[in-house]
Design an enzyme around this catalytic site. Structure first.
Site, mmCIF file in Angstrom:
data_model
loop_
_atom_site.group_PDB
_atom_site.id
_atom_site.type_symbol
_atom_site.label_atom_id
_atom_site.label_comp_id
_atom_site.label_asym_id
_atom_site.label_seq_id
_atom_site.Cartn_x
_atom_site.Cartn_y
_atom_site.Cartn_z
ATOM 1 N N HIS A 171 65.313 -7.986 -57.492
ATOM 2 C CA HIS A 171 65.525 -8.302 -56.074
ATOM 3 C C HIS A 171 67.016 -8.458 -55.783
ATOM 4 O O HIS A 171 67.792 -8.906 -56.634
ATOM 5 C CB HIS A 171 64.728 -9.540 -55.653
ATOM 6 C CG HIS A 171 65.095 -10.821 -56.340
ATOM 7 N ND1 HIS A 171 66.069 -11.669 -55.860
ATOM 8 C CD2 HIS A 171 64.597 -11.419 -57.457
ATOM 9 C CE1 HIS A 171 66.156 -12.738 -56.644
ATOM 10 N NE2 HIS A 171 65.283 -12.611 -57.619
ATOM 11 N N ASP A 206 68.331 -10.205 -53.055
ATOM 12 C CA ASP A 206 68.728 -11.436 -52.381
ATOM 13 C C ASP A 206 68.970 -12.544 -53.389
ATOM 14 O O ASP A 206 68.526 -12.487 -54.539
ATOM 15 C CB ASP A 206 67.673 -11.869 -51.364
ATOM 16 C CG ASP A 206 66.327 -12.197 -52.007
ATOM 17 O OD1 ASP A 206 65.891 -11.418 -52.894
ATOM 18 O OD2 ASP A 206 65.718 -13.221 -51.647
ATOM 19 N N ASP A 248 70.695 -14.615 -60.632
ATOM 20 C CA ASP A 248 69.326 -14.449 -60.166
ATOM 21 C C ASP A 248 69.372 -13.740 -58.814
ATOM 22 O O ASP A 248 69.585 -14.380 -57.791
ATOM 23 C CB ASP A 248 68.669 -15.823 -60.047
ATOM 24 C CG ASP A 248 67.259 -15.777 -59.504
ATOM 25 O OD1 ASP A 248 66.673 -14.684 -59.433
ATOM 26 O OD2 ASP A 248 66.743 -16.844 -59.121
ATOM 27 N N GLU A 266 63.025 -11.861 -51.959
ATOM 28 C CA GLU A 266 62.167 -12.407 -53.015
ATOM 29 C C GLU A 266 62.196 -13.923 -53.025
ATOM 30 O O GLU A 266 61.185 -14.579 -53.270
ATOM 31 C CB GLU A 266 62.636 -11.860 -54.373
ATOM 32 C CG GLU A 266 61.710 -12.206 -55.555
ATOM 33 C CD GLU A 266 62.062 -13.509 -56.247
ATOM 34 O OE1 GLU A 266 61.297 -13.928 -57.146
ATOM 35 O OE2 GLU A 266 63.092 -14.131 -55.902
ATOM 36 N N GLU A 267 63.371 -14.485 -52.734
ATOM 37 C CA GLU A 267 63.558 -15.924 -52.883
ATOM 38 C C GLU A 267 62.776 -16.745 -51.860
ATOM 39 O O GLU A 267 62.647 -17.957 -52.003
ATOM 40 C CB GLU A 267 65.051 -16.270 -52.776
ATOM 41 C CG GLU A 267 65.917 -15.709 -53.897
ATOM 42 C CD GLU A 267 65.712 -16.418 -55.221
ATOM 43 O OE1 GLU A 267 64.867 -17.324 -55.289
ATOM 44 O OE2 GLU A 267 66.404 -16.067 -56.192
ATOM 45 N N ASP A 327 63.669 -11.658 -64.525
ATOM 46 C CA ASP A 327 63.849 -12.696 -63.498
ATOM 47 C C ASP A 327 63.401 -14.053 -64.022
ATOM 48 O O ASP A 327 62.770 -14.824 -63.305
ATOM 49 C CB ASP A 327 63.061 -12.313 -62.238
ATOM 50 C CG ASP A 327 63.557 -13.048 -60.997
ATOM 51 O OD1 ASP A 327 64.548 -13.779 -61.097
ATOM 52 O OD2 ASP A 327 62.917 -12.901 -59.935
ATOM 53 N N HIS A 381 70.235 -21.171 -59.253
ATOM 54 C CA HIS A 381 70.112 -21.890 -57.987
ATOM 55 C C HIS A 381 70.990 -23.139 -57.940
ATOM 56 O O HIS A 381 70.775 -24.011 -57.090
ATOM 57 C CB HIS A 381 68.654 -22.282 -57.680
ATOM 58 C CG HIS A 381 67.729 -21.128 -57.523
ATOM 59 N ND1 HIS A 381 66.415 -21.262 -57.101
ATOM 60 C CD2 HIS A 381 67.897 -19.795 -57.715
ATOM 61 C CE1 HIS A 381 65.825 -20.090 -57.056
ATOM 62 N NE2 HIS A 381 66.707 -19.178 -57.425
#
Length: 365
Positions: free
Chosen positions: A68, A70, A98, A131-132, A155, A336
């Protein structure tokens, strides 16, 4: 490539600049690609990008690789730097490994395949948006367009060698409490605080890790209109996750019961909505897609290890739709967070892992 991608902001829905950089890389390799029209319907500046790498030998197992574009929203500048062989963000916010680490690895692996004319059984690359925020791009993609029935995402914030055998289902829960507004100094007794009711509900919930395969969380609370008004409304956004459907149902019902009880004992009412955001999956260790990943890891010099994840990835969507998609650890650490990082050596190693999986897939029957 990774440093360049990580320096481009791409919060969910605003992935266009990264998408254009990926497209430019595909075109530089002479590869055809197409982008579906899902962007408009899902609120993104890009659709899903699909690229087929020509040269399939007609034997073996075709595979697709998915990443992904994003990231969780950055709250500072993106200034990726290399310090002692580790890539970090000097800007005090996320790095974006990520999942841009996977994007860079997949592009580099395919570049080597094209340049070296390495034989393969068929490779497809898929790059998804949003995706997030619930695997939105993958859900919007027409999976029937994929020729391969076996795929891999990188991921999982885990050491290289870790193969994810399963991930949970998630229920999203929204509750809106309705009370009665009144002046908090002149007539507080006439009010019914929706925030108080919501707080009581949250206090009664089992939150955090509830067992080895389940968790629950209240992530957002909003309500009220002013400091001097007893709040007449309050909304909470919560979730329950579990790899066991029965446990998920029980945990969800417990949270709904806490909401209903707190509303009734606070002279408020509550409206609730429950939505299954995504469905979980579980593989046996002898599942062919898992065995293929394990063989590739061994060829690249890594001893495979299996684990279960408490989070979801685009793999959840493809497994729900009947494809076999395995998530692999790729060396990301503290995703994150402002401490997010990845070693240069792990980026290079995952290219070797990818090429080894491609080779093993070509030789499989």
């Amino acid at each position: 490539m990774f440093l360049e991608l990580a320096a481009i902001p791409s919060p969910p829905g605003e992935e266009r600049s990264v998408a254009d950089r990926v497209i430019a890389e595909l075109e530089a390799m002479g590869l055809a690609w197409d982008e579906d029209d899902s962007g408009l319907s899902i609120g993104s500046t890009m659709g899903n990008i699909l690229c087929r790498v020509p040269g399939g030998a007609g034997e073996g197992t075709p595979i697709f690789l998915c990443a992904h574009l994003d990231t969780v929203p950055p709250d500072g500048p993106l200034e990726p730097v290399i310090e002692d062989g580790v890539i970090r963000n000097a800007g005090g916010t996320i790095l974006g490994a990520d999942d841009k680490a996977a994007v860079a690895v997949m592009l580099e692996a395919v570049r080597r395949i094209v340049v070296e004319r390495r034989p393969h059984a068929g490779i497809e690359l898929l790059f998804t948006p949003k995706e997030e925020v619930g695997l939105v791009g993958a859900f919007a993609f027409d999976h029937n367009r994929l020729e391969a029935r076996t795929g891999y995402v990188y991921d999982q914030a885990a050491p290289i060698g870790e193969i994810i055998l399963g991930a949970p289902s998630q229920n999203a829960i929204r509750a809106r409490f309705h009370g009665r507004a009144s002046h908090s100094g002149m007539a507080p007794e006439d009010g019914r605080s929706a925030i108080f009711a919501a707080s009581r509900a949250v206090a009664d919930m089992r939150l955090g890790r509830t067992d080895h395969q389940s968790s629950a969380n209240v992530g957002v609370i909003s309500g009220g209109t002013a400091r001097n008004i007893v709040p007449e409304w309050c909304t909470i956004d919560a979730e329950a996750r579990s790899r066991d459907p029965g446990t998920l149902a029980v945990l969800t019902q417990e949270m709904l019961d806490a909401i209903g009880f707190a509303a009734s004992t606070s002279d408020c009412t509550a409206e609730t909505e429950v939505e299954q955001t995504y469905r979980g999956y579980a593989f046996a260790e002898d599942e062919p897609a898992v065995a293929l990943a394990a063989e590739g890891l061994r060829r690249a010099g890594y001893e495979p290890a299996t684990a279960f994840s408490g989070g979801a990835a685009d793999a959840n969507v493809f497994n729900e739709r009947g494809l076999r998609c395995v998530n692999l650890g790729n060396g990301m650490i503290d995703i994150h967070t402002p401490d997010e990082r990845i070693a240069v050596a792990d980026l290079e190693a995952m290219v070797d892992v990818t090429l080894a999986i491609v080779d093993a897939a070509r030789e499989s029957w």
